[in-house]
Write a protein that holds these residues in place. Structure first.
Motif, mmCIF file in Angstrom:
data_model
loop_
_atom_site.group_PDB
_atom_site.id
_atom_site.type_symbol
_atom_site.label_atom_id
_atom_site.label_comp_id
_atom_site.label_asym_id
_atom_site.label_seq_id
_atom_site.Cartn_x
_atom_site.Cartn_y
_atom_site.Cartn_z
ATOM 1 N N UNK A 14 -37.065 9.553 54.620
ATOM 2 C CA UNK A 14 -37.864 9.008 53.475
ATOM 3 C C UNK A 14 -39.460 9.142 53.510
ATOM 4 N N UNK A 15 -39.488 10.483 54.365
ATOM 5 C CA UNK A 15 -40.974 10.564 54.568
ATOM 6 C C UNK A 15 -41.372 11.831 54.124
ATOM 7 N N UNK A 16 -40.596 13.016 54.649
ATOM 8 C CA UNK A 16 -40.648 14.335 54.655
ATOM 9 C C UNK A 16 -39.893 14.975 53.736
ATOM 10 N N UNK A 17 -40.304 16.214 53.279
ATOM 11 C CA UNK A 17 -39.644 17.134 52.536
ATOM 12 C C UNK A 17 -38.487 17.910 53.342
ATOM 13 N N UNK A 18 -37.320 17.717 53.277
ATOM 14 C CA UNK A 18 -36.393 18.499 54.020
ATOM 15 C C UNK A 18 -36.087 19.793 53.539
ATOM 16 N N UNK A 19 -36.519 20.774 53.797
ATOM 17 C CA UNK A 19 -36.584 22.126 53.294
ATOM 18 C C UNK A 19 -35.952 22.988 54.349
ATOM 19 N N UNK A 20 -35.130 24.159 53.829
ATOM 20 C CA UNK A 20 -34.551 24.991 54.588
ATOM 21 C C UNK A 20 -34.155 26.314 53.921
ATOM 22 N N UNK A 21 -33.592 27.337 54.505
ATOM 23 C CA UNK A 21 -33.346 28.503 53.955
ATOM 24 C C UNK A 21 -31.998 28.143 52.946
ATOM 25 N N UNK A 22 -31.928 28.519 51.930
ATOM 26 C CA UNK A 22 -30.750 28.401 50.891
ATOM 27 C C UNK A 22 -29.397 28.960 51.642
ATOM 28 N N UNK A 23 -29.554 29.745 52.434
ATOM 29 C CA UNK A 23 -28.205 30.215 52.927
ATOM 30 C C UNK A 23 -27.524 29.066 53.786
ATOM 31 N N UNK A 24 -28.167 28.090 54.418
ATOM 32 C CA UNK A 24 -27.519 26.991 54.744
ATOM 33 C C UNK A 24 -26.616 26.044 53.934
ATOM 34 N N UNK A 25 -26.775 26.417 52.616
ATOM 35 C CA UNK A 25 -25.952 25.635 51.837
ATOM 36 C C UNK A 25 -24.551 26.321 51.429
ATOM 37 N N UNK A 26 -23.755 25.294 51.069
ATOM 38 C CA UNK A 26 -22.161 26.003 50.884
ATOM 39 C C UNK A 26 -22.122 26.939 49.519
ATOM 40 N N UNK A 27 -23.349 27.159 49.114
ATOM 41 C CA UNK A 27 -23.475 28.330 48.087
ATOM 42 C C UNK A 27 -23.399 29.831 48.893
ATOM 43 N N UNK A 28 -23.460 29.860 49.991
ATOM 44 C CA UNK A 28 -23.522 31.021 50.874
ATOM 45 C C UNK A 28 -22.222 30.965 51.582
ATOM 46 N N UNK A 29 -21.766 31.945 51.996
ATOM 47 C CA UNK A 29 -20.335 32.225 52.629
ATOM 48 C C UNK A 29 -20.537 31.493 53.995
ATOM 49 N N UNK A 30 -21.501 31.392 54.766
ATOM 50 C CA UNK A 30 -21.410 30.757 56.147
ATOM 51 C C UNK A 30 -22.047 29.218 56.016
ATOM 52 N N UNK A 31 -22.650 28.918 54.905
ATOM 53 C CA UNK A 31 -23.354 27.585 54.832
ATOM 54 C C UNK A 31 -22.562 26.532 54.790
ATOM 55 N N UNK A 37 -26.342 18.404 46.689
ATOM 56 C CA UNK A 37 -27.182 17.427 47.226
ATOM 57 C C UNK A 37 -28.396 18.509 47.465
ATOM 58 N N UNK A 38 -28.602 19.334 46.988
ATOM 59 C CA UNK A 38 -29.975 20.149 47.207
ATOM 60 C C UNK A 38 -30.591 20.710 45.925
ATOM 61 N N UNK A 39 -31.868 20.997 46.012
ATOM 62 C CA UNK A 39 -32.448 21.946 44.891
ATOM 63 C C UNK A 39 -33.325 22.654 45.222
ATOM 64 N N UNK A 40 -33.693 23.882 44.406
ATOM 65 C CA UNK A 40 -34.101 25.050 44.833
ATOM 66 C C UNK A 40 -35.795 24.626 45.017
ATOM 67 N N UNK A 41 -36.334 25.206 45.854
ATOM 68 C CA UNK A 41 -38.028 25.195 46.324
ATOM 69 C C UNK A 41 -38.502 26.383 45.747
ATOM 70 N N UNK A 42 -37.969 27.490 46.145
ATOM 71 C CA UNK A 42 -38.390 28.722 45.773
ATOM 72 C C UNK A 42 -37.358 29.988 46.011
ATOM 73 N N UNK A 43 -37.556 31.157 45.711
ATOM 74 C CA UNK A 43 -36.482 32.041 45.824
ATOM 75 C C UNK A 43 -35.792 31.900 47.292
ATOM 76 N N UNK A 44 -36.223 31.684 48.257
ATOM 77 C CA UNK A 44 -35.583 31.473 49.414
ATOM 78 C C UNK A 44 -35.150 30.362 50.182
ATOM 79 N N UNK A 45 -35.913 29.143 49.729
ATOM 80 C CA UNK A 45 -35.709 27.724 50.153
ATOM 81 C C UNK A 45 -35.094 26.787 49.270
ATOM 82 N N UNK A 46 -34.358 25.862 49.833
ATOM 83 C CA UNK A 46 -33.748 24.782 49.184
ATOM 84 C C UNK A 46 -34.354 23.507 49.792
#
Length: 124
Positions: A14-31, A37-46
Motif C-alpha cells: 500500500x506504498x509502492x507501485x508494483x511494476x514488472x515486465x508484462x511477460x510475467x502476466x498470464x497474457x504471455x505463454x509462461x506468465x 489484476x494488472x494495468x499497462x504502464x508502458x509498452x514493456x511494463x505492467x
C-alpha cells in the motif's frame, strides 16, 4: 504465530507501485500473474491495479494494514514482490520496508545485523 512480520503489516503493498515486465502476466505463454489484476504502464511494463495511484494499494492485498494481511495471489505474485525483503530478512537492512511502515504509522522493525533473526521485543 509466524516470525515473518509481513503477515501483520502489508505496508509495502500500500506504498509502492508494483511494476514488472508484462511477460510475467498470464497474457504471455509462461506468465502467471492474473492479467485481469494488472494495468499497462508502458509498452514493456505492467503493474498491479491500484499501485499506480497517488495513494497506492494493491488489488491483491486483503486485510488491514498493520493488523493482518495476505496476498490473494501469493503463489502467482510478481518478481517485484518476490524480490522485496522485509527489514531484517536474511540479516539485511531494508530502508524501503522501514519507509513503508513509517508512512502507515507502524513502528520500525528492529534486527540484529550480525545475524538473520529479528531481535525479539518485549511487550509492555
Amino acid at each position: 504465530m509466524s516470525d515473518v512480520p509481513c503477515l501483520n503489516c502489508g505496508a509495502c503493498c500500500a506504498t509502492f507501485r508494483v511494476s514488472f515486465y508484462w511477460g510475467e502476466t498470464d497474457a504471455a505463454p509462461e506468465g502467471i500473474i492474473p492479467s485481469l489484476l494488472t494495468e499497462q504502464v508502458n509498452l514493456h511494463y505492467s503493474c498491479m491495479q491500484g499501485t499506480n495511484q497517488p495513494s497506492p494499494r494493491c488489488v491483491a492485498l486483503l486485510g488491514s494494514i498493520g493488523e493482518g494481511v495476505r496476498c490473494s495471489i501469493y503463489e502467482k505474485r510478481s518478481s517485484t514482490c518476490r524480490d522485496f525483503s522485509y527489514h531484517g530478512e536474511n540479516g539485511q537492512s531494508s530502508p524501503a520496508c522501514q519507509r513503508a511502515r513509517a508512512l502507515h504509522g507502524l513502528p520500525p522493525l528492529p534486527f540484529d545485523p550480525q545475524g538473520p533473526e529479528l531481535i525479539p521485543t518485549i511487550a509492555a
